[in-house]
Motif scaffolding. Structure first.
Motif, PDB file in Angstrom:
ATOM      1  N   ALA A 160      12.439   7.115  -1.348  1.00  0.00           N
ATOM      2  CA  ALA A 160      12.583   7.782  -0.127  1.00  0.00           C
ATOM      3  C   ALA A 160      13.540   6.703   0.889  1.00  0.00           C
ATOM      4  O   ALA A 160      14.719   7.535   1.468  1.00  0.00           O
ATOM      5  CB  ALA A 160      11.712   8.462   0.543  1.00  0.00           C
ATOM      6  N   VAL A 161      13.133   5.601   0.846  1.00  0.00           N
ATOM      7  CA  VAL A 161      14.093   4.714   1.542  1.00  0.00           C
ATOM      8  C   VAL A 161      15.104   3.993   0.940  1.00  0.00           C
ATOM      9  O   VAL A 161      16.421   3.710   1.263  1.00  0.00           O
ATOM     10  CB  VAL A 161      13.315   3.686   2.272  1.00  0.00           C
ATOM     11  CG1 VAL A 161      14.109   2.594   3.116  1.00  0.00           C
ATOM     12  CG2 VAL A 161      12.187   4.158   3.358  1.00  0.00           C
ATOM     13  N   PHE A 162      14.960   3.852  -0.601  1.00  0.00           N
ATOM     14  CA  PHE A 162      15.661   3.278  -1.579  1.00  0.00           C
ATOM     15  C   PHE A 162      15.985   3.949  -2.488  1.00  0.00           C
ATOM     16  O   PHE A 162      15.195   3.728  -3.622  1.00  0.00           O
ATOM     17  CB  PHE A 162      15.336   1.590  -1.839  1.00  0.00           C
ATOM     18  CG  PHE A 162      15.151   0.815  -0.850  1.00  0.00           C
ATOM     19  CD1 PHE A 162      16.225   0.070   0.015  1.00  0.00           C
ATOM     20  CD2 PHE A 162      14.150   0.392  -0.086  1.00  0.00           C
ATOM     21  CE1 PHE A 162      16.430  -0.716   0.918  1.00  0.00           C
ATOM     22  CE2 PHE A 162      13.836  -0.401   0.829  1.00  0.00           C
ATOM     23  CZ  PHE A 162      14.961  -1.071   1.448  1.00  0.00           C
ATOM     24  N   PRO A 163      16.749   5.002  -2.522  1.00  0.00           N
ATOM     25  CA  PRO A 163      16.827   6.044  -3.657  1.00  0.00           C
ATOM     26  C   PRO A 163      17.396   5.418  -5.055  1.00  0.00           C
ATOM     27  O   PRO A 163      17.327   6.166  -5.833  1.00  0.00           O
ATOM     28  CB  PRO A 163      17.983   7.140  -3.231  1.00  0.00           C
ATOM     29  CG  PRO A 163      18.605   6.564  -1.824  1.00  0.00           C
ATOM     30  CD  PRO A 163      17.547   5.381  -1.398  1.00  0.00           C
ATOM     31  N   GLY A 220       0.765  -1.183   0.011  1.00  0.00           N
ATOM     32  CA  GLY A 220      -0.008  -0.040  -0.020  1.00  0.00           C
ATOM     33  C   GLY A 220       0.684   1.129  -0.043  1.00  0.00           C
ATOM     34  O   GLY A 220       0.385   2.524  -0.307  1.00  0.00           O
ATOM     35  N   VAL A 221       2.006   1.389   0.415  1.00  0.00           N
ATOM     36  CA  VAL A 221       3.015   2.340   0.324  1.00  0.00           C
ATOM     37  C   VAL A 221       3.251   2.783  -1.192  1.00  0.00           C
ATOM     38  O   VAL A 221       3.121   1.985  -2.061  1.00  0.00           O
ATOM     39  CB  VAL A 221       4.282   2.274   0.871  1.00  0.00           C
ATOM     40  CG1 VAL A 221       4.227   1.902   2.337  1.00  0.00           C
ATOM     41  CG2 VAL A 221       5.200   1.144   0.151  1.00  0.00           C
ATOM     42  N   SER A 222       3.542   4.243  -1.271  1.00  0.00           N
ATOM     43  CA  SER A 222       3.571   4.699  -2.569  1.00  0.00           C
ATOM     44  C   SER A 222       4.974   4.331  -3.096  1.00  0.00           C
ATOM     45  O   SER A 222       5.941   4.262  -2.270  1.00  0.00           O
ATOM     46  CB  SER A 222       3.355   6.199  -2.624  1.00  0.00           C
ATOM     47  OG  SER A 222       4.411   6.947  -1.694  1.00  0.00           O
ATOM     48  N   LEU A 223       5.073   4.673  -4.398  1.00  0.00           N
ATOM     49  CA  LEU A 223       6.568   4.667  -5.005  1.00  0.00           C
ATOM     50  C   LEU A 223       7.304   5.757  -4.573  1.00  0.00           C
ATOM     51  O   LEU A 223       8.509   5.553  -4.287  1.00  0.00           O
ATOM     52  CB  LEU A 223       6.143   4.942  -6.566  1.00  0.00           C
ATOM     53  CG  LEU A 223       7.693   4.821  -7.347  1.00  0.00           C
ATOM     54  CD1 LEU A 223       8.385   3.597  -7.136  1.00  0.00           C
ATOM     55  CD2 LEU A 223       7.283   4.969  -8.850  1.00  0.00           C
ATOM     56  N   ASP A 224       7.092   6.918  -4.239  1.00  0.00           N
ATOM     57  CA  ASP A 224       7.556   7.890  -3.551  1.00  0.00           C
ATOM     58  C   ASP A 224       8.236   7.464  -2.131  1.00  0.00           C
ATOM     59  O   ASP A 224       9.461   7.926  -1.949  1.00  0.00           O
ATOM     60  CB  ASP A 224       6.930   9.313  -3.409  1.00  0.00           C
ATOM     61  CG  ASP A 224       6.599  10.014  -4.748  1.00  0.00           C
ATOM     62  OD1 ASP A 224       7.485   9.715  -5.715  1.00  0.00           O
ATOM     63  OD2 ASP A 224       5.615  10.620  -4.760  1.00  0.00           O
TER      64      ASP A 224
END
Length: 213
Positions: A143-146, A135-139
């Motif tokens: 942010a965690v795995f640039p 459910g988390v967004s691609l952004d």
């Protein structure tokens, strides 16, 4: 029953190294009533560790140990010594809430034992230590795995939808991402060996989707 036929062939392939391919019948988007003995009840937050494990299942684990923990899979696919085992996640009403899938192949050239090569989960009560979950967004992923990169693209003419797999290859984690309106959200998370591409498997875990890249 077709489901039990598939399960029997999967188990035979896992133990005996059967080389006959079998068609997977999992319907990802359909809620279903499940029989007794399905995967343990859906509850609480369970940890996803990139490059290592999802809950009690870890990369390199002997598949016989996985069966002791999870029981027999509800579904699966097997060919050429490789196999996917699929366990349904259910809530207290036996309603399907997601799946835990394990990809395995022979551990070494002796072709005696099989171990875990990838683990995939599609239920929202599994998360990383940074809070990434279904459910988390691609952004939020970036942010965690640039350094996360697009690894595969699948399309479904039936669903009229596109699924994109984003892989943080160095860290050993990948994300299935779909578009809903202008919102790109995660539908599954894969743990795989660090510095090994998520698309290194022989069998796909995306039934009903056609790979275009």
């Amino acid at each position: 029953m077709r489901q039990f036929n598939i399960l029997s062939v999967f188990l035979l392939a896992l133990v005996l190294g059967c080389n006959e391919p079998n068609k997977k019948t999992t319907e990802e988007d359909k809620e279903a009533r499940l029989p007794a003995g399905a995967f343990p009840e859906y509850s609480g937050d369970l940890m996803i560790v990139p490059g290592k494990s999802i809950d009690k299942v870890f990369l390199g684990q002997d598949m016989q140990e996985v069966f002791k923990i999870l029981g027999n899979p509800n579904d699966g696919d097997a060919a050429m010594g490789k196999a996917w085992g699929i366990w349904y996640l259910r809530d207290s009403t036996d309603t399907k809430k997601g799946m835990l899938s394990v990809y395995s192949s022979y551990k070494d050239s002796t072709m005696v034992t099989k171990d875990v090569k990838q683990i995939v989960v599609s239920a929202s009560n599994y998360r990383t230590d940074k809070g990434l979950r279904i459910g988390v967004s691609l952004d939020e992923i970036k942010a965690v795995f640039p350094n996360v990169k697009k690894a595969e693209i699948y399309v479904s003419t039936v669903k009229k939808d596109t699924l994109v797999v984003y892989d943080a290859e160095d860290e050993g984690i990948a994300f299935d991402v779909r578009n809903k309106g202008d919102h790109f959200f995660t539908t599954a998370i894969t743990v795989h060996p660090k510095k090994v591409s998520v698309n290194s498997t022989y069998l796909t875990i995306h039934p009903g989707w056609n790979k275009v890249q």
